[in-house]
Write a protein that holds these residues in place. Structure first.
Motif, PDB file in Angstrom:
ATOM      1  N   GLN A  46      25.323 -16.984  -5.798  1.00 33.51           N
ATOM      2  CA  GLN A  46      24.957 -15.564  -5.898  1.00 33.51           C
ATOM      3  C   GLN A  46      24.529 -15.220  -7.327  1.00 33.51           C
ATOM      4  O   GLN A  46      23.551 -14.497  -7.538  1.00 33.51           O
ATOM      5  N   ILE A  47      25.243 -15.744  -8.304  1.00 34.60           N
ATOM      6  CA  ILE A  47      24.881 -15.537  -9.708  1.00 34.60           C
ATOM      7  C   ILE A  47      23.520 -16.166  -9.989  1.00 34.60           C
ATOM      8  O   ILE A  47      22.685 -15.594 -10.712  1.00 34.60           O
ATOM      9  N   MET A  48      23.275 -17.335  -9.399  1.00 34.67           N
ATOM     10  CA  MET A  48      22.000 -18.018  -9.594  1.00 34.67           C
ATOM     11  C   MET A  48      20.843 -17.189  -9.044  1.00 34.67           C
ATOM     12  O   MET A  48      19.738 -17.225  -9.600  1.00 34.67           O
ATOM     13  N   VAL A  49      21.078 -16.450  -7.957  1.00 38.46           N
ATOM     14  CA  VAL A  49      20.048 -15.549  -7.421  1.00 38.46           C
ATOM     15  C   VAL A  49      19.745 -14.468  -8.458  1.00 38.46           C
ATOM     16  O   VAL A  49      18.579 -14.178  -8.754  1.00 38.46           O
ATOM     17  N   LEU A  53      17.275 -18.304 -10.657  1.00 40.67           N
ATOM     18  CA  LEU A  53      17.223 -19.760 -10.524  1.00 40.67           C
ATOM     19  C   LEU A  53      16.996 -20.186  -9.080  1.00 40.67           C
ATOM     20  O   LEU A  53      16.392 -21.229  -8.817  1.00 40.67           O
ATOM     21  N   VAL A  54      17.522 -19.403  -8.138  1.00 39.16           N
ATOM     22  CA  VAL A  54      17.351 -19.687  -6.710  1.00 39.16           C
ATOM     23  C   VAL A  54      16.984 -18.403  -5.979  1.00 39.16           C
ATOM     24  O   VAL A  54      17.177 -17.298  -6.480  1.00 39.16           O
ATOM     25  N   ASP A  55      16.484 -18.580  -4.770  1.00 41.82           N
ATOM     26  CA  ASP A  55      16.132 -17.464  -3.893  1.00 41.82           C
ATOM     27  C   ASP A  55      16.973 -17.599  -2.632  1.00 41.82           C
ATOM     28  O   ASP A  55      17.344 -18.711  -2.240  1.00 41.82           O
ATOM     29  N   ARG A  56      17.274 -16.477  -1.999  1.00 40.32           N
ATOM     30  CA  ARG A  56      18.106 -16.488  -0.793  1.00 40.32           C
ATOM     31  C   ARG A  56      17.311 -15.876   0.353  1.00 40.32           C
ATOM     32  O   ARG A  56      16.814 -14.763   0.255  1.00 40.32           O
ATOM     33  N   ASP A  57      17.205 -16.606   1.455  1.00 41.06           N
ATOM     34  CA  ASP A  57      16.574 -16.113   2.676  1.00 41.06           C
ATOM     35  C   ASP A  57      17.682 -15.512   3.543  1.00 41.06           C
ATOM     36  O   ASP A  57      18.558 -16.230   4.014  1.00 41.06           O
ATOM     37  N   GLU A  58      17.643 -14.220   3.736  1.00 39.22           N
ATOM     38  CA  GLU A  58      18.679 -13.517   4.484  1.00 39.22           C
ATOM     39  C   GLU A  58      18.227 -13.170   5.896  1.00 39.22           C
ATOM     40  O   GLU A  58      18.850 -12.324   6.552  1.00 39.22           O
TER      41      GLU A  58
END
Length: 124
Positions: A46-49, A53-58
């Motif tokens: 979550q911090i990386m989002v 640094l990363v993306d999250r597909d919800e």
């Protein structure tokens, strides 16, 4: 670029190798080498989002994370920082120190020789 922490770098290496993955999948791989709780891995991701640094597909119940920053870009940034801070900006000193450790395989040495030959011929 935000410099990843060791834990973030570990997660990025997994995402680079496996591609987009769930927190559970990433945590399972981490747990192969050390104990890490699911919630710890979730919080780091979550911090990386937030850091980009990363993306999250919800779009589904299980959120899928993917690396937004490439492995080569991270390695280059970290190598540049190491070279500047530990080796006074000297690439040759960094390489000599790394090769002097004696952990280099025959295949790696052949790749290094090929790179040197390419650089000597002016082909970058």
């Amino acid at each position: 670029m935000t410099k990843p922490t060791e834990s973030e770098l570990e997660i990025l290496r997994i995402l680079w190798a496996k591609g987009p993955s769930s927190v559970r999948a990433v945590n399972d791989i981490i747990n192969e080498s050390k104990d890490s709780g699911y919630t710890t891995t979730l919080k780091i991701m979550q911090i990386m989002v937030q850091k980009g640094l990363v993306d999250r597909d919800e779009s589904s119940r299980t959120h899928i994370y993917r690396a937004l920053i490439g492995q080569e870009k991270v390695q280059t940034a970290m190598l540049d920082k190491l070279m500047d801070t530990a080796f006074g900006g000297s690439a040759s000193q960094l390489v000599l120190q790394a090769l002097g450790r004696g952990d280099t395989s025959k295949q790696e040495l052949e790749e290094i020789k090929a790179l040197i030959k390419k650089l000597e011929n002016g082909n970058q």
